[in-house]
Design an enzyme around this catalytic site. Structure first.
Site, PDB file in Angstrom:
ATOM      1  CB  THR A 131      -0.922   0.016   1.226  1.00  0.00           C
ATOM      2  OG1 THR A 131      -1.677  -1.170   1.244  1.00  0.00           O
ATOM      3  CG2 THR A 131      -1.854   1.197   1.207  1.00  0.00           C
ATOM      4  N   GLY A 136      -4.153   3.081  -2.000  1.00  0.00           N
ATOM      5  CA  GLY A 136      -4.579   2.022  -1.109  1.00  0.00           C
ATOM      6  C   GLY A 136      -5.298   0.893  -1.819  1.00  0.00           C
ATOM      7  CD  GLU A 394      -4.149  -7.492   4.637  1.00  0.00           C
ATOM      8  OE1 GLU A 394      -3.927  -7.445   3.416  1.00  0.00           O
ATOM      9  OE2 GLU A 394      -3.234  -7.505   5.479  1.00  0.00           O
TER      10      GLU A 394
END
Length: 415
Positions: A131, A136, A394
């Site tokens: 990231t 992101g 995640e």
């Protein structure tokens, strides 16, 4: 309080894992976790060897000192670890399902032999740099670059200030540079929200090259590589979260992971980590539920325990239903994974559904505990705050919704 008796479907080995991890967290973690959360600390170096002795680090991987246990056994371990705290499960997940899994899946034999036995034993800690501050949910657009030394010259680009509005779980970037001579790699970029970053002995860093996205092993102490902790978090406080900066970091040619090229490399590791999360969320929700049931049985209002009132029982019943469904989803996906039949879409289903269920349970539990629910005397507000991050890292809720939407319609809504 498990009306469906989901654990009755576990094997003897899986129940042994459950009982071992539950006993460990009860003795070594639970008495100290509220203090770690309040202080914003996590004793990674102290706990890593103990977790290694239990075989929990990379426990689903085979060879190189790893336990080689089933996917369901690993999931059960994640459930019990997150019942203690999401930060504890995150440490184990990043170590085993991200850093170690990347080396195990894509590394050379030399890289595997150098790192995996020590990481399995908790003698070395890893982190996973994907990231970026502004990348992101779209890691394919990463700015972190790796160039062969001598491919092009130029001074490092000005470092951009990271966007700290994102939630933990990824990494950051800035434009590339290069140096001269030879076949070494030179990396430039920034990675953000990296669990274990400042305590890691090695970082698995993903970077764009002229040949596509590749992974690199960056040992701590490499010139130009720095990791600094992110403070003032109100979620995942008992977890080390860092920013990684790579400023003309020179690595030998054999630092690259040779076994994969492209975004499928890091995404394959993320699927492993998401699998652990869909089990872990059940543990966090269960901890909140158990606290709410115990409180409802003993807290009296209007002359009787609040658990005797219909509205309280309705809340507890829905919590039981949510956790029972989540437990079944986790077990089903785990069995599919052990049979080699699980798909990324199924993992997204589990991560999305189970984290949302756990967060709903935590919020309901907080209402049953009333004002006591916001104190660290009980685990509820700690889990609730943590799950707000688990919902996002995640893969955000939106990413998993679109993943399922694509599976249903065959149409890609990401771009």
């Amino acid at each position: 309080m498990d009306v469906l008796r989901v654990d009755d479907r576990l094997t003897d080995e899986e129940r042994m894992v459950r009982d071992t991890v539950r006993a460990f967290t009860a003795e070594k973690i639970a008495p100290r976790m509220a203090g770690w959360f309040e202080d914003g600390t996590f004793p990674a170096r102290e706990l890593a060897p103990e977790l290694g002795r239990l075989g929990l680090l990379g426990m689903h991987l085979r060879g190189y000192g790893c336990a080689g246990m089933s996917a369901v056994a690993y999931g059960v371990a994640c459930r019990e670890l997150e019942a203690a705290d999401s930060g504890l499960r995150s440490f184990v997940s990043v170590q085993g399902s991200l850093a170690m899994a990347a080396i195990h899946k894509y590394g050379s034999e030399e890289q595997k032999n150098e790192w995996l036995p020590r990481m399995a034993a908790g003698e070395a800690i890893g982190c996973f740099g994907l990231t970026e501050p502004d990348r992101g949910s779209d890691p394919g657009d990463m700015l972190t670059r790796a160039r062969r030394s001598g491919s092009r010259g130029g001074a490092p680009a000005e470092r951009r200030e990271p966007d700290r509005r994102a939630l933990p779980g990824g990494v950051g970037g800035r434009p590339p540079t290069a140096t001269r001579d030879g076949g070494d790699w030179v990396l430039n970029g920034t990675k953000m929200w990296i669990t274990n970053g400042s305590v890691a002995d090695v970082a698995v860093v993903w970077a764009r090259t002229d040949d596509g996205i590749r992974g690199f092993l960056v040992p701590a102490g490499t010139p130009g590589f720095t990791a600094s902790d992110i403070h003032r978090k109100l979620s995942l406080r008992a977890s080390v979260t860092s920013e990684l900066v790579l400023d003309d970091v020179r690595l030998p040619a054999d630092a690259m992971l040779p076994g994969v090229k492209g975004l499928k490399g890091p995404l394959g590791c993320l699927s492993e980590a998401r699998y652990g999360i869909l089990w872990g969320a059940v543990g966090a929700g269960r901890s909140c539920y158990e606290a709410a049931v115990d409180y409802a049985r003993t807290r009296e209002q209007f002359g009787k325990p609040i658990g005797a009132f219909q509205l309280t029982q309705e809340k507890l019943a829905w919590m039981e239903v949510a956790l029972g469904q989540a437990g079944l989803v986790a077990l089903h996906i785990g069995r599919l994974k052990d049979e080699g039949e699980v798909t990324p879409q199924q993992v997204s289903f589990g991560k999305l559904a189970n984290v949302r269920a756990a967060l709903d349970v935590a919020r309901q539990a907080r209402t049953i505990l009333g004002a006591n629910g916001i104190t660290l005397e009980y685990p509820v507000i700690r889990h609730m705050n943590n799950l707000e991050s688990v919902l996002t890292y995640e893969g955000t809720q939106e990413v998993h919704l679109l993943t399922l939407g694509k599976a249903v319609t065959g149409l890609d809504a990401f771009r």
